[in-house]
Design a protein around this motif. Sequence first.
Motif, mmCIF file in Angstrom:
data_model
loop_
_atom_site.group_PDB
_atom_site.id
_atom_site.type_symbol
_atom_site.label_atom_id
_atom_site.label_comp_id
_atom_site.label_asym_id
_atom_site.label_seq_id
_atom_site.Cartn_x
_atom_site.Cartn_y
_atom_site.Cartn_z
ATOM 1 N N ALA A 30 8.654 6.920 16.253
ATOM 2 C CA ALA A 30 9.065 7.042 14.854
ATOM 3 C C ALA A 30 8.480 8.278 14.183
ATOM 4 O O ALA A 30 8.838 8.583 13.041
ATOM 5 N N GLY A 31 7.578 8.976 14.874
ATOM 6 C CA GLY A 31 6.968 10.166 14.307
ATOM 7 C C GLY A 31 5.660 9.935 13.587
ATOM 8 O O GLY A 31 5.206 10.799 12.826
ATOM 9 N N VAL A 32 5.042 8.789 13.811
ATOM 10 C CA VAL A 32 3.760 8.481 13.172
ATOM 11 C C VAL A 32 2.635 9.153 13.951
ATOM 12 O O VAL A 32 2.652 9.188 15.188
ATOM 13 N N GLY A 66 -6.223 -0.965 12.320
ATOM 14 C CA GLY A 66 -5.853 -2.326 12.737
ATOM 15 C C GLY A 66 -4.374 -2.341 13.012
ATOM 16 O O GLY A 66 -3.928 -2.195 14.141
ATOM 17 N N ALA A 67 -3.573 -2.559 11.937
ATOM 18 C CA ALA A 67 -2.133 -2.286 11.916
ATOM 19 C C ALA A 67 -1.340 -3.039 12.980
ATOM 20 O O ALA A 67 -0.403 -2.503 13.554
ATOM 21 N N GLN A 68 -1.675 -4.298 13.236
ATOM 22 C CA GLN A 68 -0.989 -5.054 14.283
ATOM 23 C C GLN A 68 0.504 -5.240 13.992
ATOM 24 O O GLN A 68 1.292 -5.334 14.921
ATOM 25 N N GLU A 69 0.883 -5.277 12.719
ATOM 26 C CA GLU A 69 2.297 -5.476 12.388
ATOM 27 C C GLU A 69 2.981 -4.189 11.940
ATOM 28 O O GLU A 69 4.078 -4.216 11.387
ATOM 29 N N SER A 70 2.372 -3.048 12.207
ATOM 30 C CA SER A 70 2.908 -1.778 11.698
ATOM 31 C C SER A 70 4.245 -1.404 12.320
ATOM 32 O O SER A 70 5.000 -0.609 11.738
ATOM 33 N N HIS A 71 4.581 -1.958 13.484
ATOM 34 C CA HIS A 71 5.881 -1.660 14.095
ATOM 35 C C HIS A 71 7.033 -2.100 13.204
ATOM 36 O O HIS A 71 8.138 -1.540 13.284
ATOM 37 N N LEU A 72 6.800 -3.077 12.339
ATOM 38 C CA LEU A 72 7.854 -3.555 11.443
ATOM 39 C C LEU A 72 8.180 -2.540 10.356
ATOM 40 O O LEU A 72 9.238 -2.635 9.706
ATOM 41 N N LEU A 73 7.290 -1.570 10.152
ATOM 42 C CA LEU A 73 7.479 -0.550 9.112
ATOM 43 C C LEU A 73 7.314 0.860 9.683
ATOM 44 O O LEU A 73 6.961 1.780 8.956
ATOM 45 N N ALA A 74 7.580 1.026 10.957
ATOM 46 C CA ALA A 74 7.283 2.302 11.614
ATOM 47 C C ALA A 74 7.942 3.482 10.912
ATOM 48 O O ALA A 74 7.297 4.511 10.658
ATOM 49 N N GLU A 94 9.101 3.710 7.800
ATOM 50 C CA GLU A 94 8.590 3.879 6.441
ATOM 51 C C GLU A 94 7.189 4.507 6.456
ATOM 52 O O GLU A 94 6.864 5.348 5.611
ATOM 53 N N ILE A 95 6.379 4.116 7.429
ATOM 54 C CA ILE A 95 5.033 4.684 7.549
ATOM 55 C C ILE A 95 5.120 6.166 7.878
ATOM 56 O O ILE A 95 4.399 6.998 7.305
ATOM 57 N N ALA A 96 6.022 6.504 8.791
ATOM 58 C CA ALA A 96 6.198 7.916 9.154
ATOM 59 C C ALA A 96 6.697 8.728 7.966
ATOM 60 O O ALA A 96 6.202 9.835 7.710
ATOM 61 N N SER A 97 7.652 8.199 7.219
ATOM 62 C CA SER A 97 8.207 8.924 6.059
ATOM 63 C C SER A 97 7.154 9.174 4.990
ATOM 64 O O SER A 97 7.192 10.189 4.288
ATOM 65 N N ALA A 98 6.197 8.242 4.874
ATOM 66 C CA ALA A 98 5.156 8.386 3.856
ATOM 67 C C ALA A 98 4.018 9.289 4.312
ATOM 68 O O ALA A 98 3.093 9.553 3.533
ATOM 69 N N LEU A 133 0.824 -1.213 0.000
ATOM 70 C CA LEU A 133 0.000 0.000 0.000
ATOM 71 C C LEU A 133 0.858 1.263 0.000
ATOM 72 O O LEU A 133 0.495 2.272 -0.620
ATOM 73 N N LEU A 134 2.007 1.216 0.666
ATOM 74 C CA LEU A 134 2.917 2.361 0.628
ATOM 75 C C LEU A 134 3.473 2.563 -0.783
ATOM 76 O O LEU A 134 3.632 3.701 -1.256
ATOM 77 N N ARG A 135 3.766 1.451 -1.473
ATOM 78 C CA ARG A 135 4.207 1.561 -2.864
ATOM 79 C C ARG A 135 3.100 2.117 -3.744
ATOM 80 O O ARG A 135 3.331 2.949 -4.628
ATOM 81 N N LEU A 136 1.857 1.678 -3.489
ATOM 82 C CA LEU A 136 0.728 2.174 -4.269
ATOM 83 C C LEU A 136 0.517 3.670 -4.026
ATOM 84 O O LEU A 136 0.228 4.418 -4.970
ATOM 85 N N LYS A 137 0.675 4.108 -2.802
ATOM 86 C CA LYS A 137 0.550 5.536 -2.495
ATOM 87 C C LYS A 137 1.610 6.349 -3.254
ATOM 88 O O LYS A 137 1.302 7.386 -3.873
#
Length: 930
Positions: free
Chosen positions: A841-843, A788-796, A798-802, A767-771
Motif C-alpha cells: 500500500a506504500g506505507v 503495534g498496529a495489529q489491525e492496520s491492514h484494515l486501513l492500509a 488510508e494510513i499510506a495516504s496520511a 487518530l488519522l482524523r485527529l492528524k
Amino acid sequence: MATYRWTVSEDISTTRRWSRLYLAVVLFVALYYYHIGSATFQPASSQPLHPETSAKREHILAQCKYARTPAGPPSDFHSRQQSDRYVPGTKPTLITNATIWTAGQNGTEVVHGDVLLHEGMIKAVGNVPLHLYQNLQLEVIDVHGAWVTPGLVDLHSHLGVGSAPVLQGARDTNSHKSPILPWLRSLDGLNTHDAAYELARSGGVTSAQILPGSANNIGGQAFIIKLRDTEEHSPSSMLVEPPVTLNGTHFDHDLTPRWRHMKHACGENPSRIYSMTRMDSGWNFRSAYESARKIRDAQDQFCSKAEAGVWSDLGDFPEDLQWEALVDVLRGKVKLSVHCYEAVDLDMIVRLSQEFHFPVASFHHAGDTYLVPDLLKKTWGGMPSIALFAAHFRIKREAYRGSEFAPRILASHGIPVVMKSDHPVINGRYLLNEAALAHHYGLPYNVALLSVTATSANAMGLGHRLGRIQQGCDADVVVWDSHPLSLGATPQQVFIDGIPQFELPHVSVKPSFFQRPPIPPNYDQEAVAVVHHDGLPPLTPNSVEHAVFINVDIIYTRSEGSITVQERPEVVVARQGKVACAGARSACSRHLNEVWDKLVVIDLKGGVIVPGLTTYGTPIGLMEIPLEPSTNDGNVYNPLTGDPPAIVGSTFIRAIDGLQFEGRNMLLAYRGGVTAGVVAPQGSFIQGVSTAFSLGASNSLHNATIESDVALHIKITMDTSQSVSSQISALRNLLFGNDGDDIIKRVREGRSTLVVDVNNADIMATLLRLKAEYESRTSKPLRLTFAGAQESHLLANEIASAGVSVIVTRPKPYPETWDKRRILSGPPLTADSLVPVLLAAGVNVGVGLIEGNEVRHLRFEISRIALSSNGNTDLTAVLELVTTNLERALGIHGNMPQDLVAYPGGHVLDFEGKAAAVISEQLGRIDLFT
C-alpha cells in the motif's frame, strides 16, 4: 477300687470316634483354606446370598481389581480397525509422492511414498498396495515430494482455558481458592470458542494437553484434546482417551484404566499468588499426599479383606471424591506434569516422589534441569521427560539461568526432551519453531522433531496412537511447504482424524534449499561454557581495533537512508569500527600494510556482512528481569489517574535516564546481530521520550548514546480503566495546548515524531482524523507513527495516504485482546500477511518486538515475514524493516552509526547463520564472538 477293662468292641468304637473326629478336623481345615482362597465361597450349610448382596460383593471385588490394574491402552488396541474418533462419511485419503518422516527408528526413518488415511487411522505407509483398497473412493493428493510428518503434539498448553481474546468471562486457567486443588479439571473450563484453536492448527498442532495454570501447588487434572472442530461443538467431543472415571464412579470396572493427567507447580508462581515460601509449598505437597496415602492404604486393607471373603462389618469401599485423583497418582495411573524451574524445586519433587512412591511423567519449564541431570535420574519410577522453551528465559528470577543449550545438554545425558508452547505464553501456532530453534542451538534433528511428536505423546501416555506415522495410529498428519525444521515451515494441509482442516490453504513459495534439513552452526564452546559457569557464562565480546574479512560473498551497507549491495569483495578491512576498504586485495593493500602487525583475519567462508539491526518495542535496557521490580526502571506515572507528584511537573519522563547496560538480554541480542536499540519508558498512557543507544556499550558514558531524545510515545488502548474517548481527548489537549517541555513543542512543530502504541483499527481511524484536524488548524505537519498496529491492514491505504508510518511489534500475530482480534493471520489461513500488505500500500513499515528475550532472534522474525510474502520481499527490503525504515518511522535521520555484522557461511536470515563479529562505528572497535 473298681477295675475297668477294655473290650475289643469298645476299642473299635473309640477308634471310630477318633477317626470321625480326625476327618472332621481335616475337612474343617480344608474348607477353611478353600474359603480363604475363594472370595465367593459359601458354606454348604448357609443360605444362598441375596442377589443385592451378591451384586454388591461382585462390584466391590471389581473395584478392587480396577484399583490395582495398571493404566494404559487395552491389550487389543492395535487390532482396532476403526478409530474411536472416526467421523462417519470422512473420505479416505491417499497422500502420494511424499517424503515421510515417520518418527520411527528414533526419529531417523524417512520413507518416500504414500500414506493412506481411512476410518480415522493410518492404514498404510510407504508403497501402498492400492489393489487392496480398490473398493474405496480415494481422495488422492499428490504432494510432489513435500515433507509429511505426524501431527504435532503440544505437551503444555492452556488453549481453551486461557482463551483469545482475553475477556473477563473466559479466564479459567487458574483457581485462587487454595494451593491444593487436585479435584479441579481443566475440561470444566474448556472454551470451544477460543480463537487460538485455528491458529494452532495452522501451525500443524493436532493434539494438546490442556493444563490448569501454575498458581497452585496442585492445580488440578489435565485433559488431552484434538484441535479439530467437532459436530457436537462440545469440550467432551474433543477428548482423546478420556479416563473411564470421567463421569464419576459408576463405570464398567472391567475396562482397562486409561491414563489420567495432573498438574503440579512449585517455585515462584504459587509463592507469589499465596504469599508463601517454598517451605510452605513443600508442606502443602506432603500434607496432600499423606491424605491420599491414608485413603489408598485404607482401600488396600479393605480389598484384602474382601478378597479373603471377610465380609462381616466390611462396609463400603473407602473413597473421597476430593482426593481420588491423587490416590491414582500414588497408584501410578496419572501422568504428572510438574512446573519446576530451579534445582531447589526439582530436588523437593524428587524427594517427594521417593517418599510417597509415585512417578513423574514430565518436568515443565525446568530451567535448571540441564545443570542437574543426575538429580533427575533419581526420580522414583523412572526418568521424567523435560518440557522446555527454546529461548524464553529471564522473565523471572527462577528462569534467569535458563539456556538455549539445555535441550542438547539433556539429550546428551539420555534424558527425553520435549519442546512445548505453554500457550499463550508462546503462541501454540509456533510450537514447531521451538523445536527448530532448539535444533539451531545443537539439538540433533531427529530428537528435535521427536520433541514435538513422539516424545511428547509418550510423556502423555498416548504414544500408542499419537505422534507417529505408522499403521494403526491416528490419522493426524501434516504436509509441510518446506523441511519442518527450516525457518518459517508452514503446513500446506493438516489432517486430524483423517479430516483435512483447510478448504483452500494458502501456500507461500520457499527457496529450494529450504527443502533440506538446515545445518546448524557450531555452538559447542557455548554449550560447554554455560554448564561451566552454572548457567551464567560471560557474554561480553573480545574487542580488537583492526580486522580483515576474507571470502565474503556480499556486503550490505547503509547509504542515504537505504541499503546498498557490493558483491564478492576480495577483502574487507575494518579499522576502529569502520570499513576502511572493501574490494580487491591490491586496492586495499595500503590499509592492510598499515595494520598488518595488529591484524586479525576472519574467514567468512562465503558469508555476508550486513548492517547491524535496530530493535524497538521491548523494554530492553530498562528492564532486566520483568517480574523483579528491583531490576527494572519501572512504570511512569499516568496523568489520567491524577497520580504524578507535583515535583514531576509537566516534564516528560526520558528513557535515557533509566538505561542499564550489559544485561543478559542485551548482550545476547548484540551477539545476535542487533547493535542498536530504541526504547521508550513503560507506561499506560503517556510513556515519555525514547532514546537510541548501542547494545554493545558498557555504560552510558562510553559512546552508548546514539540519539538522546528520539520521539514522544503514548499508548491508547481499549484494555484500560480510562475510556478511549478520554485518552483521545487528553491527546488532543496535549497537541493543541501551549505549555509543556521541549519534546511536545517539537512534536507540535513537526520536528519530532509522535509514536502512538495502538492496535485497534477504529482507534487508528480516529487518530488519522485527529492528524488531519491538527494539520488543518495549525498548518503544521504532525509526524505520526503507529506502533503495534495489529489491525492496520484494515486501513492500509488510508494510513499510506496520511503519510503515517507503522511499526509492527508483533510480527507473529495473535488476537490477545479485543482490540487486536482482527489480525491478518498469513499462510496457510490467509494469502497475505500484515507487513507485505502495508508495504504494497506504500506505507513506511518497520518491525519491532515486545519481549526482551526475543530480541536476539530479530533476524529470524524478519526472515519469517519474507518467507510468508510469496517471494515478494527480498533480503534488502527485509533488512530495511529493522534498519532504515524503522529509524525513519521513529524520526531518526542520519544519526545512526554504520555498524555492521559479519556472518560466516550460510545465509544471514535462516537457521544456518551465526554472527561472528560486529564492526561497530558507534563504539569504535571490532567485537569478536566465540
